[in-house]
Design a protein around this motif. Structure first.
Motif, PDB file in Angstrom:
ATOM      1  N   GLU A  32       0.852  -1.181   0.000  1.00 32.95           N
ATOM      2  CA  GLU A  32       0.000   0.000   0.000  1.00 32.95           C
ATOM      3  C   GLU A  32       0.888   1.231   0.000  1.00 32.95           C
ATOM      4  N   PHE A  33       0.564   2.188  -0.845  1.00 31.48           N
ATOM      5  CA  PHE A  33       1.306   3.445  -0.875  1.00 31.48           C
ATOM      6  C   PHE A  33       1.034   4.197   0.416  1.00 31.48           C
ATOM      7  N   ARG A  34       2.103   4.633   1.103  1.00 26.95           N
ATOM      8  CA  ARG A  34       1.963   5.325   2.381  1.00 26.95           C
ATOM      9  C   ARG A  34       2.428   6.776   2.335  1.00 26.95           C
ATOM     10  N   PRO A  45       3.730  -3.509   3.373  1.00 28.99           N
ATOM     11  CA  PRO A  45       3.208  -4.811   2.952  1.00 28.99           C
ATOM     12  C   PRO A  45       1.715  -4.931   3.244  1.00 28.99           C
ATOM     13  N   MET A  46       1.010  -5.590   2.376  1.00 24.28           N
ATOM     14  CA  MET A  46      -0.433  -5.760   2.525  1.00 24.28           C
ATOM     15  C   MET A  46      -0.787  -6.557   3.779  1.00 24.28           C
ATOM     16  N   ARG A  47       0.076  -7.489   4.174  1.00 23.51           N
ATOM     17  CA  ARG A  47      -0.205  -8.319   5.342  1.00 23.51           C
ATOM     18  C   ARG A  47       0.352  -7.700   6.615  1.00 23.51           C
ATOM     19  N   GLY A  48       0.735  -6.441   6.549  1.00 21.18           N
ATOM     20  CA  GLY A  48       1.315  -5.772   7.706  1.00 21.18           C
ATOM     21  C   GLY A  48       2.827  -5.893   7.684  1.00 21.18           C
ATOM     22  N   GLY A  49       3.462  -5.158   8.534  1.00 19.06           N
ATOM     23  CA  GLY A  49       4.918  -5.199   8.593  1.00 19.06           C
ATOM     24  C   GLY A  49       5.524  -3.825   8.388  1.00 19.06           C
ATOM     25  N   ILE A  50       6.801  -3.834   8.193  1.00 19.30           N
ATOM     26  CA  ILE A  50       7.577  -2.603   8.098  1.00 19.30           C
ATOM     27  C   ILE A  50       7.525  -2.045   6.677  1.00 19.30           C
ATOM     28  N   GLU A  51       7.330  -0.740   6.583  1.00 22.88           N
ATOM     29  CA  GLU A  51       7.342  -0.064   5.287  1.00 22.88           C
ATOM     30  C   GLU A  51       8.732  -0.166   4.669  1.00 22.88           C
ATOM     31  N   TRP A  52       8.774  -0.077   3.334  1.00 24.76           N
ATOM     32  CA  TRP A  52      10.057  -0.033   2.654  1.00 24.76           C
ATOM     33  C   TRP A  52      10.068   1.129   1.677  1.00 24.76           C
ATOM     34  N   GLU A  53      11.281   1.586   1.384  1.00 28.01           N
ATOM     35  CA  GLU A  53      11.471   2.659   0.412  1.00 28.01           C
ATOM     36  C   GLU A  53      11.509   2.055  -0.977  1.00 28.01           C
ATOM     37  N   ALA A  54      10.835   2.705  -1.906  1.00 27.17           N
ATOM     38  CA  ALA A  54      10.836   2.246  -3.287  1.00 27.17           C
ATOM     39  C   ALA A  54      11.143   3.412  -4.212  1.00 27.17           C
ATOM     40  N   ASN A  55      11.920   3.128  -5.227  1.00 23.49           N
ATOM     41  CA  ASN A  55      12.209   4.125  -6.250  1.00 23.49           C
ATOM     42  C   ASN A  55      10.960   4.254  -7.121  1.00 23.49           C
ATOM     43  N   PRO A  64      -5.515  -5.887 -11.596  1.00 23.08           N
ATOM     44  CA  PRO A  64      -6.627  -6.466 -10.831  1.00 23.08           C
ATOM     45  C   PRO A  64      -6.290  -7.836 -10.232  1.00 23.08           C
ATOM     46  N   ALA A  65      -5.585  -8.677 -10.965  1.00 22.90           N
ATOM     47  CA  ALA A  65      -5.211 -10.004 -10.450  1.00 22.90           C
ATOM     48  C   ALA A  65      -4.234  -9.872  -9.279  1.00 22.90           C
ATOM     49  N   GLU A  66      -3.273  -8.958  -9.385  1.00 26.53           N
ATOM     50  CA  GLU A  66      -2.312  -8.742  -8.295  1.00 26.53           C
ATOM     51  C   GLU A  66      -3.013  -8.190  -7.056  1.00 26.53           C
ATOM     52  N   ARG A  67      -3.954  -7.294  -7.275  1.00 28.09           N
ATOM     53  CA  ARG A  67      -4.730  -6.727  -6.156  1.00 28.09           C
ATOM     54  C   ARG A  67      -5.518  -7.813  -5.449  1.00 28.09           C
ATOM     55  N   LEU A  68      -6.192  -8.669  -6.231  1.00 27.70           N
ATOM     56  CA  LEU A  68      -6.992  -9.743  -5.649  1.00 27.70           C
ATOM     57  C   LEU A  68      -6.121 -10.679  -4.824  1.00 27.70           C
ATOM     58  N   HIS A  69      -4.971 -11.043  -5.359  1.00 24.47           N
ATOM     59  CA  HIS A  69      -4.043 -11.917  -4.635  1.00 24.47           C
ATOM     60  C   HIS A  69      -3.607 -11.269  -3.320  1.00 24.47           C
ATOM     61  N   ALA A  70      -3.225  -9.993  -3.380  1.00 22.07           N
ATOM     62  CA  ALA A  70      -2.759  -9.289  -2.178  1.00 22.07           C
ATOM     63  C   ALA A  70      -3.882  -9.106  -1.159  1.00 22.07           C
ATOM     64  N   GLU A  71      -5.080  -8.774  -1.619  1.00 13.24           N
ATOM     65  CA  GLU A  71      -6.198  -8.578  -0.696  1.00 13.24           C
ATOM     66  C   GLU A  71      -6.631  -9.896  -0.054  1.00 13.24           C
ATOM     67  N   THR A  72      -6.538 -11.001  -0.794  1.00  8.73           N
ATOM     68  CA  THR A  72      -6.840 -12.317  -0.227  1.00  8.73           C
ATOM     69  C   THR A  72      -5.808 -12.681   0.833  1.00  8.73           C
ATOM     70  N   ALA A  73      -4.541 -12.415   0.544  1.00  7.40           N
ATOM     71  CA  ALA A  73      -3.486 -12.693   1.526  1.00  7.40           C
ATOM     72  C   ALA A  73      -3.697 -11.866   2.790  1.00  7.40           C
ATOM     73  N   ARG A  74      -4.114 -10.612   2.631  1.00  7.41           N
ATOM     74  CA  ARG A  74      -4.364  -9.751   3.794  1.00  7.41           C
ATOM     75  C   ARG A  74      -5.542 -10.288   4.608  1.00  7.41           C
ATOM     76  N   ARG A  80      -6.043 -15.114  10.705  1.00  3.90           N
ATOM     77  CA  ARG A  80      -5.100 -15.843  11.565  1.00  3.90           C
ATOM     78  C   ARG A  80      -4.624 -14.992  12.739  1.00  3.90           C
ATOM     79  N   GLY A  81      -4.934 -13.708  12.694  1.00  2.00           N
ATOM     80  CA  GLY A  81      -4.481 -12.813  13.754  1.00  2.00           C
ATOM     81  C   GLY A  81      -3.043 -12.357  13.593  1.00  2.00           C
ATOM     82  N   SER A  82      -2.489 -12.533  12.393  1.00  4.71           N
ATOM     83  CA  SER A  82      -1.092 -12.164  12.186  1.00  4.71           C
ATOM     84  C   SER A  82      -0.916 -10.843  11.453  1.00  4.71           C
ATOM     85  N   LEU A  83      -2.010 -10.140  11.217  1.00  8.08           N
ATOM     86  CA  LEU A  83      -1.922  -8.835  10.554  1.00  8.08           C
ATOM     87  C   LEU A  83      -1.529  -7.789  11.570  1.00  8.08           C
ATOM     88  N   LEU A  84      -0.491  -7.018  11.249  1.00 13.44           N
ATOM     89  CA  LEU A  84      -0.034  -5.965  12.159  1.00 13.44           C
ATOM     90  C   LEU A  84      -0.851  -4.713  11.979  1.00 13.44           C
TER      91      LEU A  84
END
Length: 84
Positions: A32-34, A45-55, A64-74, A80-84
């Motif tokens: 997710e853009f922050r 990261p979509m599932r939580g965690g530490i932000e990273w710098e991107a160029n 749309p397929a990448e979004r669906l995959h990421a949203e399902t993982a989230r 599971r209770g592992s989302l930060l």
């Protein structure tokens, strides 16, 4: 509203809205853009965690397929209770 910012003096990248789902092609990671810090964009990261710098030159909106995959993982991480 998004705005244009120079990334290397010649190329202009469009800043996405906060929360937009983006793909960092250099790392092959979806996040997710922050926000912006200097010449870099921060993605979280979509599932939580530490932000990273991107160029910005290596970041594009997720398909749309990448979004669906990421949203399902989230959703799975949240159930599971592992989302930060």
């Amino acid at each position: 509203m998004a705005q244009n910012v120079p990334t290397d003096g010649q190329v202009t990248a469009r800043i996405p809205e906060i929360g937009a789902i983006m793909l960092d092609t250099a790392r092959d990671r979806i996040g997710e853009f922050r926000g912006v810090a200097g010449p870099y964009w921060f993605l979280r990261p979509m599932r939580g965690g530490i932000e990273w710098e991107a160029n910005p030159e290596h970041v594009r909106p997720a398909t749309p397929a990448e979004r669906l995959h990421a949203e399902t993982a989230r959703a799975n991480a949240r159930s599971r209770g592992s989302l930060l």
